[in-house]
Scaffold this motif. Structure first.
Motif, PDB file in Angstrom:
ATOM      1  N   ALA A  35       0.846  -1.195   0.000  1.00 45.16           N
ATOM      2  CA  ALA A  35       0.000   0.000   0.000  1.00 45.16           C
ATOM      3  C   ALA A  35       0.878   1.240   0.000  1.00 45.16           C
ATOM      4  CB  ALA A  35      -0.918  -0.004   1.227  1.00 45.16           C
ATOM      5  N   GLY A  36       0.271   2.363  -0.390  1.00 40.77           N
ATOM      6  CA  GLY A  36       0.993   3.628  -0.383  1.00 40.77           C
ATOM      7  C   GLY A  36       2.029   3.724  -1.487  1.00 40.77           C
ATOM      8  N   ALA A  37       3.082   4.480  -1.199  1.00 40.02           N
ATOM      9  CA  ALA A  37       4.112   4.746  -2.203  1.00 40.02           C
ATOM     10  C   ALA A  37       4.919   3.502  -2.553  1.00 40.02           C
ATOM     11  CB  ALA A  37       5.049   5.842  -1.697  1.00 40.02           C
ATOM     12  N   GLU A  38       4.937   2.494  -1.677  1.00 40.67           N
ATOM     13  CA  GLU A  38       5.721   1.282  -1.924  1.00 40.67           C
ATOM     14  C   GLU A  38       4.944   0.216  -2.686  1.00 40.67           C
ATOM     15  OE1 GLU A  38       7.121  -0.108   1.791  1.00 40.67           O
ATOM     16  OE2 GLU A  38       8.518   1.574   2.113  1.00 40.67           O
ATOM     17  N   GLN A  39       3.718   0.496  -3.077  1.00 39.13           N
ATOM     18  CA  GLN A  39       2.894  -0.481  -3.789  1.00 39.13           C
ATOM     19  C   GLN A  39       3.534  -0.864  -5.123  1.00 39.13           C
ATOM     20  OE1 GLN A  39      -1.080   0.721  -5.170  1.00 39.13           O
ATOM     21  NE2 GLN A  39      -1.907  -0.901  -3.875  1.00 39.13           N
ATOM     22  N   ARG A  40       3.513  -2.178  -5.418  1.00 40.61           N
ATOM     23  CA  ARG A  40       4.164  -2.666  -6.630  1.00 40.61           C
ATOM     24  C   ARG A  40       3.189  -3.515  -7.441  1.00 40.61           C
ATOM     25  NH1 ARG A  40       8.541   0.050  -7.683  1.00 40.61           N
ATOM     26  NH2 ARG A  40       9.395  -1.714  -8.890  1.00 40.61           N
ATOM     27  N   ALA A  41       3.301  -3.413  -8.775  1.00 40.70           N
ATOM     28  CA  ALA A  41       2.510  -4.247  -9.683  1.00 40.70           C
ATOM     29  C   ALA A  41       3.230  -5.567  -9.894  1.00 40.70           C
ATOM     30  CB  ALA A  41       2.300  -3.530 -11.009  1.00 40.70           C
ATOM     31  N   ILE A  42       2.524  -6.673  -9.667  1.00 39.59           N
ATOM     32  CA  ILE A  42       3.119  -8.004  -9.761  1.00 39.59           C
ATOM     33  C   ILE A  42       2.323  -8.843 -10.758  1.00 39.59           C
ATOM     34  CG2 ILE A  42       3.814 -10.061  -8.506  1.00 39.59           C
ATOM     35  CD1 ILE A  42       5.292  -7.575  -7.597  1.00 39.59           C
ATOM     36  N   SER A  43       3.028  -9.355 -11.757  1.00 39.01           N
ATOM     37  CA  SER A  43       2.427 -10.292 -12.703  1.00 39.01           C
ATOM     38  C   SER A  43       2.698 -11.711 -12.210  1.00 39.01           C
ATOM     39  CB  SER A  43       3.016 -10.091 -14.102  1.00 39.01           C
ATOM     40  OG  SER A  43       2.511 -11.056 -15.001  1.00 39.01           O
TER      41      SER A  43
END
Length: 555
Positions: free
Chosen positions: A294-302
């Motif tokens: 969540a927040g600025a550290e959120q990452r998109a993961i395939s």
């Protein structure tokens, strides 16, 4: 060195460790111990009930020789002597037992039975098996017959009467020798198998270290789970992903508590739709996108998952791969935003140009034919550009509206082919239509014409060396099916998998002078799908390509 111990239940256990694990001196001591204990018991019985026997020098020699033999077992450094040298002990025992028999047989009977101990020792050693078996007979026989011959008291009945004991000892010796040889062979087999198992174990550990090194090196998160959902393997990258998805207030969260969000980055993915849960249920999927954290550290993961099977073909777990595609998703979003902004910027001047052209065309009295022709071309191309801009915006928003009406699709095919004939002739291409006279369908005529024009244009464009282009139309299973086939340059399997992506152009095309921006097929696919249809292709490098689209016929 203690040879006994007590287990947790209080029972006495002999030999704290296996016999072969003792030192050579220890094994010699343990082998002599049964005879020494028996001699001690014999001495106690003689002292208690037959004390006059202790006056016999032969019996005293027997006791003293047994004491000396026991001391030799302990004192001699057998490991420094040639290995078979310890067999001198059972040979000395046979001599000592013969002294005890002569000196004590009037008091205790059966003293010659003590010969069973050295016989077992000789035969159980596994050394010189034939000699050991021979000694198991002749040793006890000598204990009995030698004194008879020395005393000169030799008679047939006496010799026959004492012959049974050596035969019994021979039987015991043969049995022990056979069992020992069998155990030796089994031990060798076990040692060989143990060596093989150690080699396999060493290789397995080496492969495990290699696998762990590879998994920790790749820039992908890898997680393996069993059929019950328990983690089997998790590499370093995946541990970081798991830590990213862990809420700060929970130390050891379960799957439902992890921060796993949908494409909008704010909606939590339901537990049964999360990658790991889907994999545990046996699903196989590829490129399933979620957002972790969540927040600025959120990452998109395939994520992708492949099930594992045991040797019987039953589901045994799954392997899930997690790939961080945040930069790619952000880049695609930026590209879509750029296309959307540029399209908006194009719409305003195009609308203005089209408006003024239509005003000029409405003034019929002041326009000559030579003036009206160029204006019609400007209007037609302006409308086409405006349609292209609208398609880009609709594609960006995921929406593409169609207005179906009853249309003779066969006429649309013939019109598209007729319009493309001049260009086909310039390229040396034979272009023809294979369509029935009439084929009615509920479609958006302008949109389907756009698809036809694009497919025919591509077929001509990608046949630079001439050839044939055929546009065929047919009715099949309640669908209007149209195919555009060429004999041009064709596409590789990898290009076929990406051909409908926006802005995609194959490497062969990019290296050529063939114009294009890679939007036509993407828009065509969106138009066909907006009609509830589907698009497919078949292609082979150097032999040509066939695009086929099918749209339901609505009556």
């Amino acid at each position: 060195m203690s040879s006994t111990w007590k287990d947790s239940s209080g029972r006495i256990r002999f030999f704290r460790r296996p016999f072969h694990e003792y030192s050579l001196r220890g094994r010699v001591m343990l082998s002599q111990m049964p005879l020494s204990v028996t001699v001690g018991i014999t001495a106690f019985l003689i002292l208690a009930f037959f004390p006059e026997t202790l006056l016999n020098p032969l019996f005293i020699s027997f006791l003293l020789s047994q004491a000396v033999i026991l001391i030799l077992c302990f004192a001699v450094p057998w490991q420094r002597l040639p290995y078979p040298s310890f067999l001198v002990i059972p040979l000395l025992d046979l001599v000592s037992i013969s002294l005890g028999r002569e000196g004590g047989q009037d008091s205790l009977t059966g003293l010659s039975l003590m010969a069973v101990f050295p016989v077992i020792w000789l035969c159980a050693s596994g050394l010189f098996p034939k000699t050991a078996v021979a000694l198991s007979f002749f040793g006890p026989l000598g204990i009995i017959w030698v004194p008879l011959f020395l005393r000169g008291d030799v008679s047939g009945p006496d010799l026959a009467r004492s012959f049974l004991l050596p035969v019994m000892m021979l039987g015991i010796g043969v049995t022990v020798s056979v069992m020992t040889l069998s155990m030796v062979r089994q031990q060798r087999d076990l040692e060989e198998k143990d060596s093989q198992l150690r080699g396999v174990l060493t290789g397995s550990k080496r492969q495990e270290r290699l696998l762990n090194t590879v998994l920790d090196t790749v820039h992908l998160g890898v997680l393996a789970v069993d059929a019950q959902g328990n983690d089997i393997l998790m590499n370093r990258k995946q541990r970081k992903h798991h830590q990213l998805a862990t809420p700060p207030t929970i130390d050891n969260p379960n799957e439902s508590q992890l921060l796993v969000f949908a494409a909008d980055r704010t909606t939590l993915v339901p537990t049964d739709q999360r990658p790991v849960r889907r994999a545990i249920l046996g699903e196989e999927f590829t490129d399933y996108l979620v957002w972790l954290g969540a927040g600025a550290e959120q990452r998109a993961i395939s994520t992708s998952a492949r099930p594992m099977q045991d040797q019987d073909g039953n589901f045994a777990g799954s392997v899930i791969v997690f790939s961080d595609v945040t930069e790619l998703v952000n880049a695609l979003t930026a590209k879509d935003d750029f296309v959307s902004n540029v399209s908006h910027e194009f719409r305003t001047p195009l609308t203005s140009i089209l408006g003024y052209v239509e005003l000029l065309l409405d003034d019929d009295d002041d326009l000559t034919d030579s003036q009206r022709g160029p204006l019609e071309i400007i209007r037609r191309n302006s409308e086409r550009l405006l349609t292209l801009v609208s398609d880009l915006l609709s594609s960006r928003n995921g929406q593409l509206l169609v207005t179906p009406e009853a249309v003779n699709v066969a006429e649309l095919v013939r019109t598209s082919v007729t319009a493309a004939l001049p260009r086909a002739a310039e390229s040396g291409i034979q272009l023809r239509a294979d369509a029935p006279a009439t084929l009615e369908a509920e479609i958006d005529a302008a949109r389907i014409s756009q698809v036809l024009d694009n497919l025919v244009s591509n077929a001509i464009k990608y046949s630079p060396d001439g050839g044939d282009v055929v546009v065929s139309l047919r009715s099949e299973d309640g669908h209007m099916v149209c195919s555009v086939s060429d004999t041009g340059m064709g596409m590789s399997q990898q290009d076929q998998e990406e051909v409908f992506a926006k802005f995609f152009r194959s490497a062969a095309v990019r290296n050529s002078t063939i114009p294009g921006v890679g939007l036509g097929l993407s828009i065509s696919k969106a138009i066909v799908e907006a009609h509830g249809g589907r698009v497919s292709l078949a292609s082979e490098v150097g032999k040509g390509t066939t695009f086929t689209f099918a749209v339901p016929v609505q009556n």
